[in-house]
Write a protein that holds these residues in place. Structure first.
Motif, PDB file in Angstrom:
ATOM      1  N   SER A  64       0.837  -0.891   0.005  1.00  0.00           N
ATOM      2  CA  SER A  64      -0.009   0.006   0.078  1.00  0.00           C
ATOM      3  C   SER A  64       0.735   1.264  -0.122  1.00  0.00           C
ATOM      4  CB  SER A  64      -1.000   0.078   1.267  1.00  0.00           C
ATOM      5  OG  SER A  64      -1.816  -1.127   1.455  1.00  0.00           O
ATOM      6  N   ALA A  65       2.069   1.207   0.702  1.00  0.00           N
ATOM      7  CA  ALA A  65       2.876   2.152   0.702  1.00  0.00           C
ATOM      8  C   ALA A  65       3.499   2.667  -0.779  1.00  0.00           C
ATOM      9  CB  ALA A  65       4.148   2.181   1.680  1.00  0.00           C
ATOM     10  N   TRP A  66       3.866   1.467  -1.616  1.00  0.00           N
ATOM     11  CA  TRP A  66       4.382   1.558  -2.691  1.00  0.00           C
ATOM     12  C   TRP A  66       3.103   2.350  -3.630  1.00  0.00           C
ATOM     13  CZ3 TRP A  66       9.088   2.422  -4.002  1.00  0.00           C
ATOM     14  CH2 TRP A  66      10.099   1.524  -3.565  1.00  0.00           C
ATOM     15  N   PHE A  67       1.935   2.026  -3.418  1.00  0.00           N
ATOM     16  CA  PHE A  67       0.892   2.263  -4.233  1.00  0.00           C
ATOM     17  C   PHE A  67       0.740   3.855  -4.164  1.00  0.00           C
ATOM     18  CE2 PHE A  67      -0.846  -2.124  -4.280  1.00  0.00           C
ATOM     19  CZ  PHE A  67      -0.070  -2.659  -5.389  1.00  0.00           C
ATOM     20  N   ILE A  68       0.746   4.194  -2.977  1.00  0.00           N
ATOM     21  CA  ILE A  68       0.573   5.677  -2.603  1.00  0.00           C
ATOM     22  C   ILE A  68       1.505   6.428  -3.133  1.00  0.00           C
ATOM     23  CG2 ILE A  68       0.601   7.321  -0.476  1.00  0.00           C
ATOM     24  CD1 ILE A  68      -0.723   5.244   1.181  1.00  0.00           C
ATOM     25  N   ILE A  69       2.700   5.964  -2.858  1.00  0.00           N
ATOM     26  CA  ILE A  69       4.088   6.853  -3.678  1.00  0.00           C
ATOM     27  C   ILE A  69       3.666   6.766  -5.242  1.00  0.00           C
ATOM     28  CG2 ILE A  69       6.388   6.536  -4.406  1.00  0.00           C
ATOM     29  CD1 ILE A  69       7.040   5.153  -1.708  1.00  0.00           C
ATOM     30  N   PHE A 111       7.198   2.786 -11.481  1.00  0.00           N
ATOM     31  CA  PHE A 111       8.170   1.919 -10.356  1.00  0.00           C
ATOM     32  C   PHE A 111       7.447   1.420  -9.157  1.00  0.00           C
ATOM     33  CE2 PHE A 111      10.997   1.232  -6.856  1.00  0.00           C
ATOM     34  CZ  PHE A 111      11.890   0.406  -7.571  1.00  0.00           C
ATOM     35  N   GLY A 112       6.713   2.671  -8.728  1.00  0.00           N
ATOM     36  CA  GLY A 112       5.568   2.385  -7.567  1.00  0.00           C
ATOM     37  C   GLY A 112       4.506   1.184  -7.764  1.00  0.00           C
TER      38      GLY A 112
END
Length: 372
Positions: A64-69, A111-112
């Motif tokens: 989820s953190a990567w998706f927010i990024i 990339f995210g």
């Protein structure tokens, strides 16, 4: 000769050879009693590896953190696109910053999403090998009926349905990237409308010799050794060369050709309609002078070569040849349409003028040249 494939796991039950009927009972490599009681997946428990609930929750948060990024990168891409004006983008100093921001934010967004999907697959989804035995191609009624349940079971195992945080952040990350192509359509410019069908030529418009500022008179063709002049419309008399833009010049340039009236072919008596007025092609000439579009109807090259003795107009790009004495019909080459004719006359001062626009839109055949 018949061959039996023996299972390497130790089970010597013969497997079905391709082309033979299917066995009544499917062969399984793991016995049912080996499965855990709490395992509901479509594959045996011994072949399936689940991470612990703690590992799955931690993976959900990381994904989820990567998706927010990725979402922030997508928003940054849209902001970077509108941050610079077209004039600033053309400037070397600002243009490099625009390229860096656009490329960097788009890279971060892509990339995210990729990193988040990787964490999702490694930490949340179950791991097992999938293999499909060779069987009869048509599915039976039982397999068809179980597909929906099997699909929903796979969706449940993937964590997409029961991990709302990860699902919502993934959808959020995809929204800016989904909008990006729509925003980029702005660079395609406005729709052309009728711009491809109309040119600056209109009734009373004077013409000047291409490459000069001199208006064309009828007697200029009398003394010309080649019997041909390339001309353009004079849009603005106060500016050299008569205020016509390069775009307008590219589609409105004409060939003025003079030939003896006895050389005209019968097709020159065909009726045409220009700006609502009907007349023959000879009506739109003046003292043996006729005007055709210089733009080849094949791919738009300038048909700039004229052979006076045969009245042939030649396009040097692909050798399309037109007969100037026969309504500029194609006599050779890949072009499929005659050169459009421009109706001409003279004004009170003896200068050649247009009596309207072309009989049909000039340019390559692949444009839609229908008037209605």
């Amino acid at each position: 000769m018949t061959e039996n494939n023996i299972d390497n796991t130790g089970d010597d039950t013969p497997k079905r050879v391709v082309g033979t009927p299917a066995a009544e009972e499917p062969v399984v490599s793991v016995k049912a009693e080996q499965a855990r009681d709490d395992h509901n997946g479509p594959y045996p428990a011994s072949e399936t590896h689940f991470n612990s609930e703690e590992v799955q929750r931690r993976g959900e948060k990381v994904a989820s953190a990567w998706f927010i990024i990725a979402f922030l990168g997508g928003i940054g891409f849209l902001v970077s696109y509108f941050l610079f004006t077209p004039g600033q983008i053309a400037d070397p100093q600002y243009g490099q910053y625009s390229n860096m921001l656009l490329g960097g934010t788009l890279t971060l967004a892509m990339f995210g999403i990729g990193a988040g999907m990787t964490v999702w697959a490694r930490k949340v989804m179950p791991h097992y090998e999938v293999s499909s035995p060779y069987d009869e191609l048509p599915s039976n009624d039982e397999e068809k009926g179980s597909f929906s349940a099997f699909f929903m079971q796979g969706a449940d195992e993937s964590g997409f349905t029961k991990r709302p945080l990860m699902r919502r952040t993934l959808i959020l990350a995809m929204v800016p990237l989904g909008l990006a192509p729509i925003v980029l359509l702005r660079d395609t410019g406005p729709l052309p409308g009728d711009k491809l069908k109309n040119t600056p030529w209109e009734d009373g418009r004077r013409m000047y010799v291409e490459g000069t500022h001199r208006y064309v008179r009828a007697e200029d063709l009398e003394n010309d050794p080649y019997g041909m002049i390339s001309a353009l419309p004079a849009v603005d008399d106060d500016h050299y060369p008569h205020g016509i833009s390069l775009n307008d010049a590219a589609k409105s340039v004409i060939l003025l050709i003079k030939m003896p009236e006895e050389d005209w072919q019968p097709s020159m008596n065909d009726e045409i309609e220009v700006d609502g007025e009907t007349g023959t092609r000879l009506n739109w000439t003046h003292n043996g002078i006729i005007a055709y579009s210089k733009i080849c109807t094949h791919v738009g090259c300038p048909a700039a070569l004229y052979e006076r003795t045969t009245h042939r107009i030649l396009c040097p790009c692909h050798q399309s040849t037109f007969d100037a004495s026969d309504a500029a019909k194609v006599v050779f080459g890949p072009a499929h349409r005659p050169l459009p004719q421009l109706p001409i006359g003279v004004d009170d001062e003896g200068y050649l003028i247009a009596k309207g626009d072309f009989t049909e839109p000039p340019g390559p055949t692949f444009w839609d040249y229908a008037k209605d």
